[in-house]
Scaffold this motif. Sequence first.
Motif, PDB file in Angstrom:
ATOM      1  N   VAL A 311       0.654  -5.223  -4.272  1.00 54.13           N
ATOM      2  CA  VAL A 311       0.563  -4.548  -5.571  1.00 54.13           C
ATOM      3  C   VAL A 311       1.166  -3.159  -5.444  1.00 54.13           C
ATOM      4  O   VAL A 311       0.867  -2.422  -4.500  1.00 54.13           O
ATOM      5  N   LEU A 312       2.042  -2.825  -6.386  1.00 55.24           N
ATOM      6  CA  LEU A 312       2.487  -1.451  -6.580  1.00 55.24           C
ATOM      7  C   LEU A 312       1.729  -0.927  -7.793  1.00 55.24           C
ATOM      8  O   LEU A 312       1.839  -1.502  -8.885  1.00 55.24           O
ATOM      9  N   SER A 313       0.954   0.140  -7.595  1.00 53.37           N
ATOM     10  CA  SER A 313       0.087   0.591  -8.697  1.00 53.37           C
ATOM     11  C   SER A 313       0.043   2.102  -8.800  1.00 53.37           C
ATOM     12  O   SER A 313       0.277   2.837  -7.847  1.00 53.37           O
ATOM     13  N   ASP A 314      -0.247   2.549  -9.996  1.00 50.23           N
ATOM     14  CA  ASP A 314      -0.546   3.934 -10.341  1.00 50.23           C
ATOM     15  C   ASP A 314      -1.266   3.831 -11.684  1.00 50.23           C
ATOM     16  O   ASP A 314      -0.640   3.462 -12.691  1.00 50.23           O
ATOM     17  N   ASP A 315      -2.581   3.938 -11.791  1.00 51.99           N
ATOM     18  CA  ASP A 315      -3.486   4.441 -10.756  1.00 51.99           C
ATOM     19  C   ASP A 315      -4.279   3.272 -10.124  1.00 51.99           C
ATOM     20  O   ASP A 315      -3.713   2.441  -9.464  1.00 51.99           O
ATOM     21  N   PRO A 325     -12.838  -9.529  -2.889  1.00 54.45           N
ATOM     22  CA  PRO A 325     -11.727  -8.565  -2.905  1.00 54.45           C
ATOM     23  C   PRO A 325     -10.599  -8.945  -1.938  1.00 54.45           C
ATOM     24  O   PRO A 325     -10.854  -9.330  -0.801  1.00 54.45           O
ATOM     25  N   VAL A 326      -9.373  -8.850  -2.425  1.00 54.32           N
ATOM     26  CA  VAL A 326      -8.188  -9.039  -1.592  1.00 54.32           C
ATOM     27  C   VAL A 326      -7.435  -7.717  -1.452  1.00 54.32           C
ATOM     28  O   VAL A 326      -6.928  -7.383  -0.388  1.00 54.32           O
ATOM     29  N   ILE A 327      -7.362  -6.956  -2.556  1.00 58.47           N
ATOM     30  CA  ILE A 327      -6.755  -5.623  -2.560  1.00 58.47           C
ATOM     31  C   ILE A 327      -7.661  -4.699  -3.373  1.00 58.47           C
ATOM     32  O   ILE A 327      -8.110  -5.072  -4.460  1.00 58.47           O
ATOM     33  N   GLU A 328      -7.895  -3.506  -2.850  1.00 52.33           N
ATOM     34  CA  GLU A 328      -8.693  -2.535  -3.606  1.00 52.33           C
ATOM     35  C   GLU A 328      -8.251  -1.119  -3.265  1.00 52.33           C
ATOM     36  O   GLU A 328      -8.290  -0.699  -2.113  1.00 52.33           O
ATOM     37  N   ASN A 329      -7.790  -0.405  -4.267  1.00 45.19           N
ATOM     38  CA  ASN A 329      -7.475   1.017  -4.163  1.00 45.19           C
ATOM     39  C   ASN A 329      -7.889   1.641  -5.491  1.00 45.19           C
ATOM     40  O   ASN A 329      -7.060   1.998  -6.321  1.00 45.19           O
ATOM     41  N   TRP A 330      -9.188   1.739  -5.681  1.00 47.28           N
ATOM     42  CA  TRP A 330      -9.775   2.132  -6.961  1.00 47.28           C
ATOM     43  C   TRP A 330      -9.856   3.657  -7.047  1.00 47.28           C
ATOM     44  O   TRP A 330     -10.919   4.247  -7.142  1.00 47.28           O
ATOM     45  N   PRO A 335       2.381   6.251  -7.373  1.00 50.47           N
ATOM     46  CA  PRO A 335       2.829   4.893  -7.090  1.00 50.47           C
ATOM     47  C   PRO A 335       2.626   4.539  -5.611  1.00 50.47           C
ATOM     48  O   PRO A 335       3.200   5.167  -4.727  1.00 50.47           O
ATOM     49  N   THR A 336       1.781   3.547  -5.362  1.00 54.73           N
ATOM     50  CA  THR A 336       1.377   3.183  -4.008  1.00 54.73           C
ATOM     51  C   THR A 336       1.412   1.676  -3.855  1.00 54.73           C
ATOM     52  O   THR A 336       0.975   0.950  -4.753  1.00 54.73           O
ATOM     53  N   LYS A 337       1.923   1.200  -2.713  1.00 58.67           N
ATOM     54  CA  LYS A 337       1.932  -0.229  -2.432  1.00 58.67           C
ATOM     55  C   LYS A 337       0.756  -0.578  -1.529  1.00 58.67           C
ATOM     56  O   LYS A 337       0.568   0.031  -0.476  1.00 58.67           O
ATOM     57  N   ASN A 338      -0.048  -1.538  -1.960  1.00 55.80           N
ATOM     58  CA  ASN A 338      -1.154  -2.058  -1.171  1.00 55.80           C
ATOM     59  C   ASN A 338      -0.967  -3.556  -0.963  1.00 55.80           C
ATOM     60  O   ASN A 338      -0.420  -4.241  -1.842  1.00 55.80           O
ATOM     61  N   THR A 339      -1.412  -4.041   0.178  1.00 49.58           N
ATOM     62  CA  THR A 339      -1.258  -5.462   0.492  1.00 49.58           C
ATOM     63  C   THR A 339      -2.586  -6.053   0.931  1.00 49.58           C
ATOM     64  O   THR A 339      -3.499  -5.341   1.370  1.00 49.58           O
TER      65      THR A 339
END
Length: 376
Positions: A311-315, A325-330, A335-339
């Motif tokens: 996932v590329l996300s902001d925010d 949960p598989v990905i969590e950056n709450w 813009p940040t890539k999480n895997t």
Amino acid sequence: GGVNIEHGQGNRIVQNVFKANKCGVHLWWDPEGDFAQKPWGLANGTASKDNLICDNEFDGDTCALHFRGPSEVTLSGNRLRPEDTPIEMDSEVTAKEIPDLVYAEVEAPKYTVLGQTRPVGARAHLAGRQNIIMTAWGPWDHAAPLVRLIQDSGDSVQYELHKMPGRLTVTVEGTGIKGQMSPSLAAGKPAICTVSAVQAGVTPYRMRVSADDFEEVFEGTLISVVWNTTFFTWTEATDPREHLDTWRTLASGDTAVSTQVNRLSFPYGGGGPGTQPSLKTLASAAPGNDHFGMIARTRLTLSAGTWDFSVLSDDGIRVTVDGKPVIENWTWHGPTKNTGQLTLDRDKTVEIQVEHFEIDGYAVLELGISPREPTD
């Protein structure tokens, strides 16, 4: 934007004409993770400061100047049309307006020119932004062969094939995959290759393009699925970082609007859901550009093995599969890539849920799912 600089210091933006940009000049600072501790950050710092914007003309820019995050900038003598938005900036920004500022003229660099120079306009037929086509290595020269991805709708992709030197052969491989060529309709126009999934699920593909001594292989993954998405507005009183359960109830509240999409790919930029072509059915009911949330769900049949999620996300972002949960950056972040990974011991239909919130400024959400190749 015309000029975009992150963590920039000591820049002088003077005597330019900015015309018909979504943003003329965009300077910003955002959380840099461990960037401040790396050699460049240690040597130069990460603040956005000591920047000068002076004696520029802005003509028809949606927003002339945009400043985000803790920063400092000096302005002087910039000329704007009255109907244009002059400036947008966060409360942490210090913008100093100094009338009639005197600054040193910009001098042309002094060096010996090697070879022959070509004046601006030598290739007038390539004038215009529409002819600036970027590749992984810089702008395309409009002479070398180029295969360019132009559309990705999730269950299909389209490639443009430019300047193929000779007899063209395109081979598409993959179970449940179909390739279709559309020849060039006019001289100088590229041919189009469309790669489509003919069955539901997640399907890798490989496309080989050959023409005389040119050959390239392109690989990707098609996801043929329908996402049920709901978008809604939230306020500080329902901040998802502090009031998650309350925030989730907004998905069935008065501001919520729902639609279906084939792919979670929303490059919002400075806009919101209403700016996305895939969400045009929301029309004026869509949330605004800031403080919006999204909850998306789908059911997808995956084969046994390991699956990679990105996932590329902001925010903030959270991805769960069957509630785990598989990905969590709450968090609030740029813009940040999480895997993350999911391993199945058998073929299974799973329920995937994606939650995303945007606070303000820039926003993006891109979800990818692909099978991991088995290792010997």
